[in-house]
Design a protein around this motif. Structure first.
Motif, PDB file in Angstrom:
ATOM      1  N   ASP A 164      -2.541  -3.290  12.997  1.00 13.56           N
ATOM      2  CA  ASP A 164      -2.009  -1.939  12.831  1.00 13.56           C
ATOM      3  C   ASP A 164      -1.081  -1.575  13.999  1.00 13.56           C
ATOM      4  O   ASP A 164      -1.274  -2.043  15.126  1.00 13.56           O
ATOM      5  N   CYS A 205       4.964   2.781   1.895  1.00 14.76           N
ATOM      6  CA  CYS A 205       5.669   1.699   2.582  1.00 14.76           C
ATOM      7  C   CYS A 205       7.139   1.712   2.185  1.00 14.76           C
ATOM      8  O   CYS A 205       7.501   2.214   1.122  1.00 14.76           O
ATOM      9  N   LYS A 234      -1.478  -1.325   8.977  1.00 15.98           N
ATOM     10  CA  LYS A 234      -0.937   0.015   8.735  1.00 15.98           C
ATOM     11  C   LYS A 234       0.039   0.407   9.845  1.00 15.98           C
ATOM     12  O   LYS A 234      -0.097  -0.019  10.985  1.00 15.98           O
ATOM     13  N   TYR A 235       1.018   1.218   9.479  1.00 12.85           N
ATOM     14  CA  TYR A 235       1.973   1.810  10.424  1.00 12.85           C
ATOM     15  C   TYR A 235       2.731   0.769  11.244  1.00 12.85           C
ATOM     16  O   TYR A 235       3.028   0.993  12.416  1.00 12.85           O
ATOM     17  N   GLY A 281      -0.071  -3.000   4.682  1.00 14.00           N
ATOM     18  CA  GLY A 281      -0.853  -1.785   4.885  1.00 14.00           C
ATOM     19  C   GLY A 281      -0.033  -0.509   4.766  1.00 14.00           C
ATOM     20  O   GLY A 281       1.199  -0.519   4.791  1.00 14.00           O
ATOM     21  N   ASP A 282      -0.725   0.606   4.663  1.00  9.40           N
ATOM     22  CA  ASP A 282      -0.111   1.931   4.502  1.00  9.40           C
ATOM     23  C   ASP A 282       0.975   2.199   5.544  1.00  9.40           C
ATOM     24  O   ASP A 282       0.833   1.842   6.716  1.00  9.40           O
ATOM     25  N   CYS A 283       2.050   2.829   5.086  1.00 13.68           N
ATOM     26  CA  CYS A 283       3.100   3.384   5.951  1.00 13.68           C
ATOM     27  C   CYS A 283       3.827   2.344   6.791  1.00 13.68           C
ATOM     28  O   CYS A 283       4.389   2.668   7.833  1.00 13.68           O
ATOM     29  N   SER A 284       3.837   1.079   6.384  1.00 10.49           N
ATOM     30  CA  SER A 284       4.584   0.048   7.098  1.00 10.49           C
ATOM     31  C   SER A 284       5.994  -0.039   6.528  1.00 10.49           C
ATOM     32  O   SER A 284       6.217   0.263   5.356  1.00 10.49           O
ATOM     33  N   SER A 309       0.820  -1.210   0.000  1.00 13.93           N
ATOM     34  CA  SER A 309       0.000   0.000   0.000  1.00 13.93           C
ATOM     35  C   SER A 309       0.858   1.265   0.000  1.00 13.93           C
ATOM     36  O   SER A 309       2.075   1.216  -0.154  1.00 13.93           O
TER      37      SER A 309
END
Length: 175
Positions: A157, A80, A120-121, A98-101, A77
């Motif tokens: 998350d 990342c 995410k994260y 997920g986003d920003c991992s 996503s």
């Protein structure tokens, strides 16, 4: 700058961001890398059809993604960062990030129609191994049935995974 010049500039920027990427996707497989993503290394299909790679905007990846089977998916996503190797074997396996991992150094094996879902994260340190399978059979001597079946892995998350961790089949981590 007019639209034509902007299109040429975007194409050149995209080519520059993928200049260190080698693809061996064969027929009936697809790759979709957003123009803002930076990817280097290898994306390869040893054998198989209908495998898909999707790397979304502002993501950075260096390393390998290798498919050995059919109908598998790798999806990274937005925003990342990943360094390492992903091996997806068998049919209908799926890896979703997920986003920003971020991953400092990872070996991820997903096989036998299992899935790996990372929220995410999330932050993964260095030297981490994630495996949905033992990559060999363990058989009950009385029945002949396999007793070490692959299982999915789920990371929720905002999870941090420390250096040298081993995440095995069937694990679910939450914050």
């Amino acid at each position: 700058m007019n639209a034509k010049h902007l299109m040429v500039k975007n194409f050149l920027d995209k080519a520059k961001s993928l200049s260190k990427l080698r693809c061996d996707m064969k027929k009936n497989n697809s790759i979709n890398i957003d123009s803002t993503a930076k990817v280097s290394g290898l994306i390869s299909v040893r054998r198989g059809d209908r495998n898909k790679v999707e790397i979304q905007e502002h993501s950075f990846m260096t390393g390998k993604i290798v498919f050995d089977g059919n109908d598998n998916v790798f999806q990274m996503s937005t925003s990342c960062k990943s360094t390492g190797k992903v091996l997806i074997k068998g049919n209908k396996s799926r890896v979703t990030i997920g986003d920003c991992s971020s991953f400092q150094s990872i070996y991820l094996l997903c096989e036998e129609a299992a899935y790996v879902t990372i929220g995410k994260y999330c932050m993964f340190s260095r030297g981490i191994e994630v495996r949905t399978s033992d990559s060999h059979s363990v058989v009950d001597v009385e029945t002949g049935a396999r007793i070490n079946i692959s299982a999915p892995i789920s990371v929720g998350d905002h999870v941090w995974v420390g250096a040298g961790a081993f995440i095995s089949k069937g694990v679910s981590l939450t914050k």
